[in-house]
Design an enzyme around this catalytic site. Structure first.
Site, PDB file in Angstrom:
ATOM      1  CB  CYS A  63      29.631  38.755  46.673  1.00  0.00           C
ATOM      2  SG  CYS A  63      30.671  37.609  46.934  1.00  0.00           S
ATOM      3  CB  CYS A  67      35.962  41.672  50.265  1.00  0.00           C
ATOM      4  SG  CYS A  67      35.947  40.016  49.730  1.00  0.00           S
ATOM      5  CB  CYS A  70      33.912  44.219  47.753  1.00  0.00           C
ATOM      6  SG  CYS A  70      33.095  44.014  46.317  1.00  0.00           S
ATOM      7  CB  CYS A 107      38.308  41.945  32.407  1.00  0.00           C
ATOM      8  SG  CYS A 107      40.061  42.251  31.799  1.00  0.00           S
ATOM      9  CB  CYS A 138      40.615  38.437  31.553  1.00  0.00           C
ATOM     10  SG  CYS A 138      40.940  38.669  33.254  1.00  0.00           S
ATOM     11  CB  CYS A 198      45.114  38.822  35.844  1.00  0.00           C
ATOM     12  SG  CYS A 198      44.989  40.488  36.292  1.00  0.00           S
ATOM     13  NE  ARG A 270      44.796  45.542  33.622  1.00  0.00           N
ATOM     14  CZ  ARG A 270      44.385  44.375  33.753  1.00  0.00           C
ATOM     15  NH1 ARG A 270      43.907  43.695  34.506  1.00  0.00           N
ATOM     16  NH2 ARG A 270      44.736  43.640  32.660  1.00  0.00           N
TER      17      ARG A 270
HETATM   18  N1  SAM Z   1      34.176  37.928  43.472  1.00  0.00           N
HETATM   19  C1  SAM Z   1      35.502  37.663  42.808  1.00  0.00           C
HETATM   20  C2  SAM Z   1      36.443  37.723  43.715  1.00  0.00           C
HETATM   21  O1  SAM Z   1      36.728  38.592  44.562  1.00  0.00           O
HETATM   22  O2  SAM Z   1      37.451  36.673  43.522  1.00  0.00           O
HETATM   23  C3  SAM Z   1      35.776  38.361  41.454  1.00  0.00           C
HETATM   24  C4  SAM Z   1      35.186  40.124  41.395  1.00  0.00           C
HETATM   25  S1  SAM Z   1      36.116  41.031  42.680  1.00  0.00           S
HETATM   26  C5  SAM Z   1      35.276  42.526  42.608  1.00  0.00           C
HETATM   27  C6  SAM Z   1      37.760  41.251  41.897  1.00  0.00           C
HETATM   28  C7  SAM Z   1      38.785  42.473  42.635  1.00  0.00           C
HETATM   29  O3  SAM Z   1      38.364  43.920  42.561  1.00  0.00           O
HETATM   30  C8  SAM Z   1      38.959  42.192  44.312  1.00  0.00           C
HETATM   31  O4  SAM Z   1      39.758  40.927  44.568  1.00  0.00           O
HETATM   32  C9  SAM Z   1      39.804  43.602  44.536  1.00  0.00           C
HETATM   33  O5  SAM Z   1      40.935  43.546  44.366  1.00  0.00           O
HETATM   34  C10 SAM Z   1      39.097  44.431  43.564  1.00  0.00           C
HETATM   35  N2  SAM Z   1      38.113  45.495  44.141  1.00  0.00           N
HETATM   36  C11 SAM Z   1      36.859  45.267  44.802  1.00  0.00           C
HETATM   37  N3  SAM Z   1      36.320  46.424  45.100  1.00  0.00           N
HETATM   38  C12 SAM Z   1      37.476  47.393  45.066  1.00  0.00           C
HETATM   39  C13 SAM Z   1      37.356  48.810  45.628  1.00  0.00           C
HETATM   40  N4  SAM Z   1      36.225  49.333  46.064  1.00  0.00           N
HETATM   41  N5  SAM Z   1      38.673  49.461  45.284  1.00  0.00           N
HETATM   42  C14 SAM Z   1      39.572  48.805  44.756  1.00  0.00           C
HETATM   43  N6  SAM Z   1      39.430  47.495  44.255  1.00  0.00           N
HETATM   44  C15 SAM Z   1      38.382  46.833  44.333  1.00  0.00           C
HETATM   45 FE1  SF4 Z   2      32.388  39.118  46.585  1.00  0.00          FE
HETATM   46 FE2  SF4 Z   2      33.382  41.681  46.347  1.00  0.00          FE
HETATM   47 FE3  SF4 Z   2      34.595  39.841  47.688  1.00  0.00          FE
HETATM   48 FE4  SF4 Z   2      34.560  39.343  45.024  1.00  0.00          FE
HETATM   49  S1  SF4 Z   2      35.564  41.202  46.062  1.00  0.00           S
HETATM   50  S2  SF4 Z   2      34.466  37.829  46.547  1.00  0.00           S
HETATM   51  S3  SF4 Z   2      32.715  40.388  44.792  1.00  0.00           S
HETATM   52  S4  SF4 Z   2      32.840  40.658  48.037  1.00  0.00           S
END
Ligand code: SAM
Ligand code: SF4
Ligand code: DTB
Length: 323
Positions: A63, A67, A70, A107, A138, A198, A270
């Protein structure tokens, strides 16, 4: 008793919370806070029913967003192998298994900044097919344009997950490639298209209690409230900037759930990522505080979730049943 019958929208919900009012809720004695949250919970829901969703990563890793929590970001060095978007048939097969396992919602998550081109056409087909299996659908695909949200709605999408993640004040510490306002814009497109929202976030990223209050304020002051509010506890993944984040006091996590319940009485809250790192007693406290939805299945997107046998046993021990 559980929801107002007249206009389908429960009465008496507030969208004008101030941060100091929310901080005062956080500061209440633990027993008072939980008692009140449980009372509010019972006014709107069957207290022993828990909605069950199963999560599938339909496109993993690689990606472009940064973030900090992530493992799927190309900016970090986490042990995740990038994979292309799955075939529709593979997704339908996983949805069937989820339904047999007792999930009511499926989801699908993609590690994208936003969906594009042929991939977007394929996710539309996934929505139609999964819905055809008798499951609620979802998706979480990153940012959406208004027109994309409308097309997802036409395909039959029930919920779109897009998180605010944290407070506007703390956000810049965690993500630099997408603004808070861009998240709010996507949420507006989803809402305008008539898809259920959500929206939640993550706690335990080093934010303060004031940040947790401010984050919940952003959620609760949306009108209508998000129908589903995932509260994730940070899963610390090696190779991500937040791998070394400090432990959050577990009672503070429970308080966050209880305050979310008080602010958004009719929404599903949730107990989302982080259950694998919690013991059963802590999860039971989260249910007592008003959590009434979980992810069920041994994988979240790239990290582990509790074994399904363990979760079934936990439901039995607590007298919970799937909603
Ligand atoms: N890429 C898309 C986005 O971020 O808009 C969708 C998938 S992203 C993995 C969905 C959510 O997963 C993130 O917004 C975050 O809140 C949660 N998430 C990701 N990594 C995480 C982690 N290590 N611990 C807890 N929540 C996590
Ligand atoms: Fe990409 Fe992870 Fe951020 Fe979703 S949460 S936009 S998968 S880096
Ligand atoms: C949400 O709020 N939590 C889910 C779902 N929405 C997509 C994702 C949790 C991901 C946890 C880290 C991982 O497994 O990669």
């Amino acid at each position: 008793m559980f929801t107002a019958a007249t206009d389908q929208r429960p009465q008496g919900l507030r969208h004008d919370w101030r941060r100091d009012e929310i901080e005062a809720l956080f500061a209440r004695p633990f027993n008072d806070l939980l008692f009140e949250a449980q009372q509010v919970h019972r006014r709107h829901f069957d207290p022993n029913a828990v909605q069950v969703s199963t999560l599938l990563s339909i496109k993993t890793g690689g990606c472009p967003e940064d973030c900090g929590y992530c493992p799927q970001s190309v900016h970090h060095d986490a042990p995740v192998e990038p994979e292309a978007l799955l075939d529709v048939e593979a997704v339908v097969a996983a949805a069937r298994r989820a339904k047999q396992g007792g999930a009511s919602r499926f989801c699908m998550g993609a590690a994208w900044r936003n969906p594009r081109g042929r991939n977007f056409e394929r996710v539309l087909e996934m929505v139609e097919r999964v819905r055809g299996e008798g499951l609620e659908t979802c998706m979480t695909l990153g940012m959406l344009e208004a027109e994309q949200a409308q097309r997802l709605k036409q395909a039959g999408l029930d919920y779109y997950n897009h998180n605010l993640d944290t407070s506007p004040e703390f956000y810049g510490e965690i993500i630099s490639t997408r603004t808070y306002q861009e998240r709010l814009d996507t949420l507006a497109h989803v809402r305008q298209a008539g898809i259920n929202v959500c929206c939640g976030g993550i706690v335990g990223m080093g934010e303060s209690r004031a940040d947790r209050a401010s984050f919940l304020r952003e959620l609760a002051n949306q009108d209508p409230h998000p129908e589903s509010v995932p509260i994730n506890q940070l899963v610390r993944v090696e190779g991500t900037p937040l791998a070394g984040a400090q432990d959050l006091d577990p009672f503070e996590f429970v308080r966050t759930i209880a305050v979310a319940r008080l602010l958004m009485p009719a929404s599903h809250v949730r107990l989302s990522a982080g259950r694998e790192q919690m013991n059963d007693e802590l999860q039971a406290l989260c249910f007592l505080a008003g959590a009434n939805s979980i992810f069920y299945g041994e994988r979240l997107l790239t990290t582990d979730n509790p074994d399904t046998d363990h979760d079934r046993r936990l439901f039995e021990r607590l007298g919970l049943h799937p909603a």
